[in-house]
Design a protein around this motif. Structure first.
Motif, mmCIF file in Angstrom:
data_model
loop_
_atom_site.group_PDB
_atom_site.id
_atom_site.type_symbol
_atom_site.label_atom_id
_atom_site.label_comp_id
_atom_site.label_asym_id
_atom_site.label_seq_id
_atom_site.Cartn_x
_atom_site.Cartn_y
_atom_site.Cartn_z
ATOM 1 N N SER A 38 12.285 11.022 33.190
ATOM 2 C CA SER A 38 11.064 11.808 33.358
ATOM 3 C C SER A 38 9.987 11.026 34.091
ATOM 4 O O SER A 38 9.262 11.567 34.917
ATOM 5 C CB SER A 38 10.531 12.251 31.992
ATOM 6 O OG SER A 38 11.424 13.118 31.346
ATOM 7 N N LEU A 39 9.877 9.729 33.789
ATOM 8 C CA LEU A 39 8.801 8.908 34.351
ATOM 9 C C LEU A 39 9.163 8.253 35.679
ATOM 10 O O LEU A 39 8.295 7.714 36.365
ATOM 11 C CB LEU A 39 8.402 7.831 33.351
ATOM 12 C CG LEU A 39 7.769 8.312 32.042
ATOM 13 C CD1 LEU A 39 7.500 7.130 31.126
ATOM 14 C CD2 LEU A 39 6.483 9.067 32.314
ATOM 15 N N VAL A 40 10.441 8.216 36.038
ATOM 16 C CA VAL A 40 10.960 7.579 37.245
ATOM 17 C C VAL A 40 11.039 6.059 37.072
ATOM 18 O O VAL A 40 12.068 5.442 37.326
ATOM 19 C CB VAL A 40 10.144 7.910 38.517
ATOM 20 C CG1 VAL A 40 10.741 7.220 39.745
ATOM 21 C CG2 VAL A 40 10.070 9.412 38.729
ATOM 22 N N ALA A 41 9.924 5.419 36.649
ATOM 23 C CA ALA A 41 9.907 3.955 36.541
ATOM 24 C C ALA A 41 8.977 3.524 35.416
ATOM 25 O O ALA A 41 7.904 4.095 35.241
ATOM 26 C CB ALA A 41 9.459 3.328 37.857
ATOM 27 N N LEU A 42 9.405 2.494 34.665
ATOM 28 C CA LEU A 42 8.564 1.893 33.636
ATOM 29 C C LEU A 42 8.326 0.445 34.013
ATOM 30 O O LEU A 42 9.255 -0.268 34.386
ATOM 31 C CB LEU A 42 9.233 1.951 32.260
ATOM 32 C CG LEU A 42 9.487 3.334 31.676
ATOM 33 C CD1 LEU A 42 10.937 3.747 31.937
ATOM 34 C CD2 LEU A 42 9.226 3.328 30.176
ATOM 35 N N HIS A 43 7.093 -0.007 33.917
ATOM 36 C CA HIS A 43 6.794 -1.393 34.237
ATOM 37 C C HIS A 43 7.617 -2.326 33.352
ATOM 38 O O HIS A 43 7.637 -2.183 32.128
ATOM 39 C CB HIS A 43 5.303 -1.679 34.030
ATOM 40 C CG HIS A 43 4.452 -1.238 35.173
ATOM 41 N ND1 HIS A 43 4.094 -2.068 36.205
ATOM 42 C CD2 HIS A 43 3.917 -0.031 35.467
ATOM 43 C CE1 HIS A 43 3.350 -1.400 37.077
ATOM 44 N NE2 HIS A 43 3.234 -0.167 36.658
ATOM 45 N N GLY A 44 8.289 -3.305 33.983
ATOM 46 C CA GLY A 44 9.140 -4.219 33.236
ATOM 47 C C GLY A 44 8.693 -5.661 33.294
ATOM 48 O O GLY A 44 9.402 -6.556 32.831
ATOM 49 N N THR A 45 7.510 -5.933 33.886
ATOM 50 C CA THR A 45 7.022 -7.306 33.987
ATOM 51 C C THR A 45 6.833 -7.911 32.606
ATOM 52 O O THR A 45 7.171 -9.076 32.365
ATOM 53 C CB THR A 45 5.686 -7.347 34.751
ATOM 54 O OG1 THR A 45 5.854 -6.684 36.001
ATOM 55 C CG2 THR A 45 5.241 -8.777 34.992
#
Length: 396
Positions: A38-45
């Motif tokens: 749904s979000l396409v991308a989640l920050h993974g830093t």
């Protein structure tokens, strides 16, 4: 209507956000993969951001950690890799090829050229030597499955080579080939982050060979990525799109044309949605609250944030580099921040003024979200990688 374009106001944009970002109660998802899609991308830093962002959007967050680890490291339905703006994200694995072609290729070419230049300046081995080391490292990683940089250096000792960087500059230092090379290989889509050495909050990762993917046409991949993102985050301006992707404005405009984006009128100017999405959107049936983590993709989703985050709140909620800290949301806008204390208590503070009746309802809903978060996080202690003034104050 403005200039023939339909006007999309703040209230409707907040309604879209609550539903499409899986934050309103009825819109919450069944599992981590559904949220990521749904979000396409989640920050993974910041490793914890992924889990906290997913847990906030799950109908039942009790097994957030176990189910996310299964998706990342067993099923490989999600992958942690470099993406837009040279930042680490978590994507659905099916997007690997799209992200690599739309964003990774251009960044990767610059990163490799920079590494070769820095090594040459320091008198270190040349590009041919670096290619040999890379091929040997990939072979070692394929044999091991997953490995740390130190473990890979046992198989390929040349990874331990060091070179002096920035001689005579304030940032002068010694770089190790493994650190720089693995980073370049990550941007090039050859390796991805694997299981961490510690718990789900650990930032010490193993590496793994990236999942195989086809090589896509760059322009087609850019149109595909922008279409997916606008379906979740539209309407958005050209400035928002350029900021989120890290592309040149000419690439953004080309992708908008290719995907047949539809223009709408926003308070800050012309915005864009996917074709057929310009019509009115009804809001969530019930009021909603959410506690989102530092670097959450919703809080960081747009360059222009006034429609959901009042400028007077920024000094408390952002660090000096523009990274957002933990935020408290009420019906589509940020109204405060939160932190976890050493004893596990989740502490919230309202920063935006609400009317007496609305404030009481918001406080009850936020308290429920804080308890929900405390329960599933359990004994884990989460400190954001990029700390903000309010988070430091609340966690003390």
């Amino acid at each position: 209507m403005s200039g023939g374009l339909r006007y999309v106001g703040v209230a409707e944009r907040r309604a879209r956000l609550g539903l499409r970002h899986r934050l309103a109660g009825a819109a919450r998802a069944a599992g981590p993969v559904e949220v990521a899609e749904s979000l396409v991308a989640l920050h993974g830093t910041d490793p914890a951001t992924v889990y906290l962002a997913l847990g906030a959007r799950l109908a039942d967050p009790a097994k957030t950690v176990a189910r996310t680890e299964q998706a990342l490291y067993e099923d490989r339905a999600l992958v942690r890799m470099h993406g837009m703006r040279h930042t680490v994200f978590v994507f659905p694995t099916e997007l690997t090829a799209v992200v690599h072609a739309s964003t990774g290729l251009a960044v990767a070419a610059r990163e490799r050229a920079t590494l070769v230049k820095h090594m040459a300046t320091a008198g270190a081995p040349d590009a041919a030597w670096l290619t040999e080391v890379e091929e040997s490292t990939l072979a070692a990683l394929a044999r091991r499955g997953q490995a740390t940089a130190a473990e890979l250096a046992e198989d390929e000792p040349r990874l331990r080579e060091q070179f002096l960087y920035g001689v005579g500059k304030s940032y002068e230092g010694v770089h190790t080939v493994s650190t720089r090379l693995l980073r370049v290989m990550g941007v090039e889509g050859k390796v991805v982050r694997g299981r961490p050495l510690g718990s789900w909050t650990s930032s010490q990762f193993r590496w793994a060979v990236a999942p195989e993917h086809p090589e896509l046409d760059v322009a087609e991949a850019q149109a595909d990525l922008l279409r997916r993102w606008l379906a979740v985050c539209g309407p958005a301006t050209e400035a928002d799109l350029k900021w989120w992707t890290g592309w040149r404005v000419t690439e953004v405009r080309r992708a908008l044309t290719a995907m047949g984006a539809q223009a709408v009128s926003l308070d800050e100017g012309t915005g864009y949605v996917v074709d057929g999405d310009a019509g009115p959107v009804a809001g969530p049936a019930e009021p909603w609250a959410a506690l989102l983590p530092a670097l959450d993709p919703t809080a960081m989703g747009w360059q222009r944030r006034e429609w959901y985050l009042a400028p007077e709140l920024w000094p408390s909620l952002f660090d000096r580099s523009g990274n957002v800290g933990p935020t408290v949301w009420w019906n589509g806008r940020v109204v405060g921040g939160w932190a976890q204390r050493r004893d596990g208590e989740i502490v919230c503070r309202f920063l935006e003024h609400l009317g007496r009746g609305e404030r009481a309802a918001a406080e009850r809903a936020v308290a429920a979200e804080a308890e929900r978060l405390r329960e599933w996080v359990g004994a884990a202690r989460v400190t954001p990688r990029f700390r903000t003034p309010l988070e430091r104050e609340l966690s003390a």
